[in-house]
Design an enzyme around this catalytic site. Structure first.
Site, short mmCIF file in Angstrom:
data_model
loop_
_atom_site.label_atom_id
_atom_site.label_comp_id
_atom_site.label_asym_id
_atom_site.label_seq_id
_atom_site.Cartn_x
_atom_site.Cartn_y
_atom_site.Cartn_z
N CYS A 129 0.82 -1.22 0.00
CA CYS A 129 0.00 0.00 0.00
C CYS A 129 0.85 1.26 0.00
O CYS A 129 0.43 2.29 -0.51
CB CYS A 129 -0.92 0.00 1.21
SG CYS A 129 -2.17 -1.32 1.15
N LYS A 154 1.42 3.26 -3.22
CA LYS A 154 0.35 3.98 -3.90
C LYS A 154 0.60 5.48 -3.82
O LYS A 154 1.18 5.99 -2.87
CB LYS A 154 -1.00 3.66 -3.25
CG LYS A 154 -1.44 2.21 -3.40
CD LYS A 154 -2.80 1.97 -2.78
CE LYS A 154 -3.89 2.68 -3.56
NZ LYS A 154 -5.24 2.31 -3.06
N ASP A 159 -15.90 2.38 -5.40
CA ASP A 159 -14.80 1.46 -5.64
C ASP A 159 -14.70 1.02 -7.10
O ASP A 159 -13.64 0.58 -7.54
CB ASP A 159 -14.95 0.21 -4.76
CG ASP A 159 -14.77 0.53 -3.29
OD1 ASP A 159 -14.06 1.53 -3.00
OD2 ASP A 159 -15.32 -0.18 -2.44
N ASP A 195 -3.97 -2.19 -22.45
CA ASP A 195 -2.65 -1.82 -22.97
C ASP A 195 -1.91 -1.07 -21.87
O ASP A 195 -2.51 -0.30 -21.12
CB ASP A 195 -2.80 -0.94 -24.21
CG ASP A 195 -1.47 -0.70 -24.90
OD1 ASP A 195 -1.09 -1.55 -25.71
OD2 ASP A 195 -0.83 0.33 -24.63
N HIS A 214 -6.13 3.23 -11.34
CA HIS A 214 -5.29 2.87 -10.20
C HIS A 214 -3.91 3.46 -10.43
O HIS A 214 -3.41 3.49 -11.57
CB HIS A 214 -5.18 1.35 -10.06
CG HIS A 214 -4.26 0.92 -8.97
ND1 HIS A 214 -4.65 0.90 -7.65
CD2 HIS A 214 -2.97 0.50 -9.00
CE1 HIS A 214 -3.63 0.49 -6.90
NE2 HIS A 214 -2.60 0.23 -7.70
N ASP A 235 -4.11 -3.13 -35.96
CA ASP A 235 -3.17 -2.01 -35.84
C ASP A 235 -1.76 -2.58 -35.70
O ASP A 235 -1.53 -3.57 -35.02
CB ASP A 235 -3.52 -1.09 -34.67
CG ASP A 235 -3.51 -1.79 -33.32
OD1 ASP A 235 -3.78 -3.01 -33.27
OD2 ASP A 235 -3.24 -1.11 -32.31
#
Length: 767
Positions: A421, A424, A454, A471, A545, A634
């Protein structure tokens, strides 16, 4: 992308790529400052060395001989390069305001933009004259004039406004070059007429009478008409009018006078002189703000007036570099002491020059050779960059002074940073940044980015099927806004290739550590760039995130929609024999970015590649579908050959498929063939080349210059589609009209026998 083991603690921003700043960049490259992030903002990738420009115009030097590649120099120096246009300053918030992108925050700012001809002060000059600065615009007009003279069929009058050293050198250099062009064609040069207009009573007013007399004779011998006391007050398309009532007919008017500071300075609140230049003290520090410095032509040195000459801009470079470093450390600044007399070497167009210093003056071909040696010696360190581990980051400890609050913040962050954590990005940074982001509105998003839940809740409209892709990759450039745009374009490519409409995006982001406000700024820049692309595509950002890491990285999970039944879906593996293979973008991003990482690519090559990476394929996909494209993909990491094999797939009905590729037809980014021929390849190139066994005539084409492009991995590459032959011409024309100017037919689908392992055949001329 410059990775560093130190968090960003301070931001030094350099506006403009003038002579003083290139000296600062080299100084910082040789002695990097741990914890300092340096950003150069400039409108152009290449900055000219003024001392060699007359030689370039005269044809003695090539473009690269007289320009410093800022993109390459910044990569070498570990400096973030941003190609953009400055609109102003927010001095209260310490931000540089840019055109169509987020502002850049600074702790310390330096301005070295040079001077700008004030053509707007003279009626019609802005519309009908060619200012010598900025050089990039002048160079385009000069090259156009060169091309015009090649086919000259009537008399042509060229007028230069300004009788200082710049104007005199320009008119003589242009005359020499244009006459040489006609001489090489065996054509007479008497149709070319040159005029020099000067507002004052004499040319070269800051030089001694001996030097002035020498140039008066030179201009007379070269049949250049010189008119003094000729202050231009109005410019028309084919005429110049002076304040005393004279009219001069002309075909081209070049403006080398009435220079001043850029217009945006007037709203900054900085102390300016009457010409709009920034007033600075003996430390090159602005009189209004101790956090802002200025050097070169844009600076008005208050201890005593200085001529706007390149020699002063160059000599200011090292004092500026030292004072910027001293200011960052809170140390006393050192005064810049400009010389009273300096040597000016003024060329005459031919390989001949005049030296002027105070009361002295002498000339000859040997003076030009001397000048040539001096100029080349100045340019050499910027063109022959030494091999050094700049990309590994500095190893010296951080010595930049921090406030008590900043010290406490860094200590707390280092204690809690871990792989869980603690890695982050803080909630305060994220929430503060999210408030500044505006994703496109979408009625199908029931709970999205600003809901605080969330997960996002998104409605699937009736009659629609969902298309999912993901990606993610690390940054390969130091401009976070630009990287955000490229990462979003790259992620959207698979959705467009399928013929779907993107609906929502979820981001995953890695940010290097630093002080909170610096991390917040970088997050804002990268997500603003991404949002500019997502919003334009009609794709709503609904969440994401973030985490800390050594390198900046960004990716997206994209959800798209397509109508059911899936008639509009473009898939791999369903071509038909006779289909034409159409590619919408040029190849070469892999080798070019590998060369950029080694400081061996020219900045203009990288700039063109980045422009292509920012070009969305959404419209191209729509055009391909309109013209009956049967399947599409692509071109990205597997390279062109890998994606051609993907298109072939498993045909339905099961007819063995093969492809013929025309190597001579492959669209190529500028510089890509040069870097490949130098042996510079992307890290994925070798793995991609393992598939060359599928080429039936591989030994015949291994030495073709475009052969390595088959394996070059692409970032935000073009769409590769199979288009029916009866529609390919119209499809290609529509693509090119829509801005995909490199779109090309590169081959076709052929039949193959079921027992034939080789599925690709190459064609093209091998030199």
């Amino acid at each position: 992308m410059q990775a560093t083991s130190h968090p960003v603690l301070r931001d030094l921003v350099l506006v403009g790529g003038g002579h003083s700043h290139v000296m600062v960049l080299r100084h910082l490259a040789m002695q990097p400052e741990p914890g300092l992030r340096v950003t150069l903002i400039c409108t152009d990738v290449d900055t000219p060395y003024s001392g060699m420009l007359p030689g370039y115009i005269a044809g003695h030097y090539g473009f690269d001989d007289v320009h410093i590649d800022l993109f390459r120099l910044c990569a070498f120096a570990g400096v973030r390069f941003i190609q953009g246009r400055v609109n102003g300053l927010d001095r209260q918030q310490r931000r540089v305001l840019l055109h169509q992108r987020p502002a850049i925050a600074y702790d310390l700012l330096s301005i070295n933009t040079g001077s700008t001809p004030h053509t707007r002060q003279v009626m019609g000059a802005d519309e009908h004259s060619i200012p010598v600065k900025p050089i990039a615009g002048f160079n385009q007009r000069w090259l156009a004039l060169l091309a015009q003279v090649q086919t000259l069929s009537q008399a042509l009058t060229i007028t230069v406004v300004g009788g200082g050293a710049g104007g005199v050198e320009l008119v003589l250099a242009m005359q020499y070059r244009l006459r040489q062009c006609l001489h090489e064609q065996g054509r007479p040069a008497h149709g070319l007429r040159f005029v020099l207009l000067n507002a004052g009573p004499c040319i070269l007013p800051t030089h001694n009478p001996r030097v002035r007399a020498r140039f008066v004779r030179e201009l007379q011998q070269r049949e250049v008409q010189v008119h003094t006391q000729a202050e231009v007050c109005r410019v028309e398309a084919k005429a110049l009018h002076t304040r005393d009532g004279r009219r001069f007919a002309t075909d081209h008017s070049f403006w080398v006078t009435q220079a001043g500071g850029p217009a945006w300075l007037s709203d900054t609140g900085l102390a300016l002189d009457d010409s709009g230049f920034i007033r600075v003290n003996e430390y090159l520090q602005t009189l209004s703000d101790p956090r802002i410095f200025a050097a070169g032509d844009v600076a008005a040195f208050t201890p005593r007036p200085l001529e706007k000459a390149g020699v002063f801009a160059v000599r200011m470079g090292m004092p500026l570099a030292h004072n910027l470093r001293r200011s960052l450390h809170g140390q006393p600044l050192k005064a810049y002491r400009p010389q009273r007399h300096w040597l000016a070497l003024i060329s005459t167009g031919a390989r001949y020059a005049v030296a002027s210093r105070g009361p002295l003056g002498f000339w000859g071909a040997w003076v030009w050779r001397w000048k040539d040696q001096i100029d080349r010696r100045f340019m050499r360190p910027f063109q022959q960059l030494p091999v050094m581990a700049a990309s590994h980051g500095p190893t010296r400890p951080v010595t930049l002074p921090l406030t008590a609050a900043e010290t406490q913040e860094m200590q707390a962050a280092s204690h809690m940073r871990c792989g869980g954590c603690g890695a982050k990005v803080s909630a305060s940074i994220i929430s503060r940044t999210l408030r500044r982001l505006q994703p496109i509105a979408n009625d199908d998003v029931l709970l999205g980015l600003h809901a605080g839940d969330d997960a996002a809740v998104v409605r699937v409209p009736p009659g629609k099927a969902m298309v999912h892709t993901v990606d993610f990759f690390r940054s390969f450039l130091d401009d976070p806004y630009l990287f955000g745009k490229i990462a979003a374009n790259h992620a959207l490519g698979d959705i467009f290739a399928m013929g779907a409409q993107p609906q929502t995006a979820t981001a995953i982001l890695t940010l290097p550590p630093g002080l909170q406000h610096q991390v917040s700024e970088q997050l804002l820049h990268i997500m603003t760039g991404a949002l500019d692309v997502l919003n334009a595509a009609g794709c709503s950002l609904v969440g994401g995130h973030s985490g800390e890491g050594q390198e900046l990285a960004l990716g997206f999970a994209i959800n798209g929609l397509i109508d059911e039944p899936l008639q509009g879906l473009m898939r791999k593996g369903c071509p038909q024999v006779g289909d034409c293979l159409l590619l919408t973008k040029p190849l070469g991003t892999g080798t070019l970015m590998a060369a950029h990482a080694r400081h061996q690519a020219r900045g203009r090559w990288i700039a063109q590649a980045l422009t292509q990476m920012q070009t969305s394929s959404q419209n191209a996909a729509h055009i391909l579908h309109q013209h009956g494209a049967r399947c599409c993909t692509d071109v990205t990491g597997f390279g062109l050959l890998g994606h051609v094999l993907e298109l072939l797939g498993h045909a339905d009905p099961p007819i063995p498929m093969a492809a013929e590729l025309h190597l001579n037809a492959l669209p190529v980014l500028d510089g890509a063939l040069q870097t490949l021929q130098s042996g510079i390849q992307s890290s994925l190139h070798a793995a991609n080349r393992e598939s060359q066994h599928v080429i039936s005539n591989v030994t015949d084409f291994m030495h073709h210059p475009a052969f390595p492009l088959l394996f070059d991995p692409q970032t935000v590459g073009g769409l590769l589609a199979c288009v029916p032959p009866q529609q390919v011409s119209a499809c290609l024309s529509t693509l090119q009209e829509a801005g995909y100017c490199h779109a090309s037919v590169i081959g076709c689908i052929t039949a193959a026998s079921s027992h034939q392992p080789e599925r690709i055949r190459l064609t093209g001329q091998v030199n």
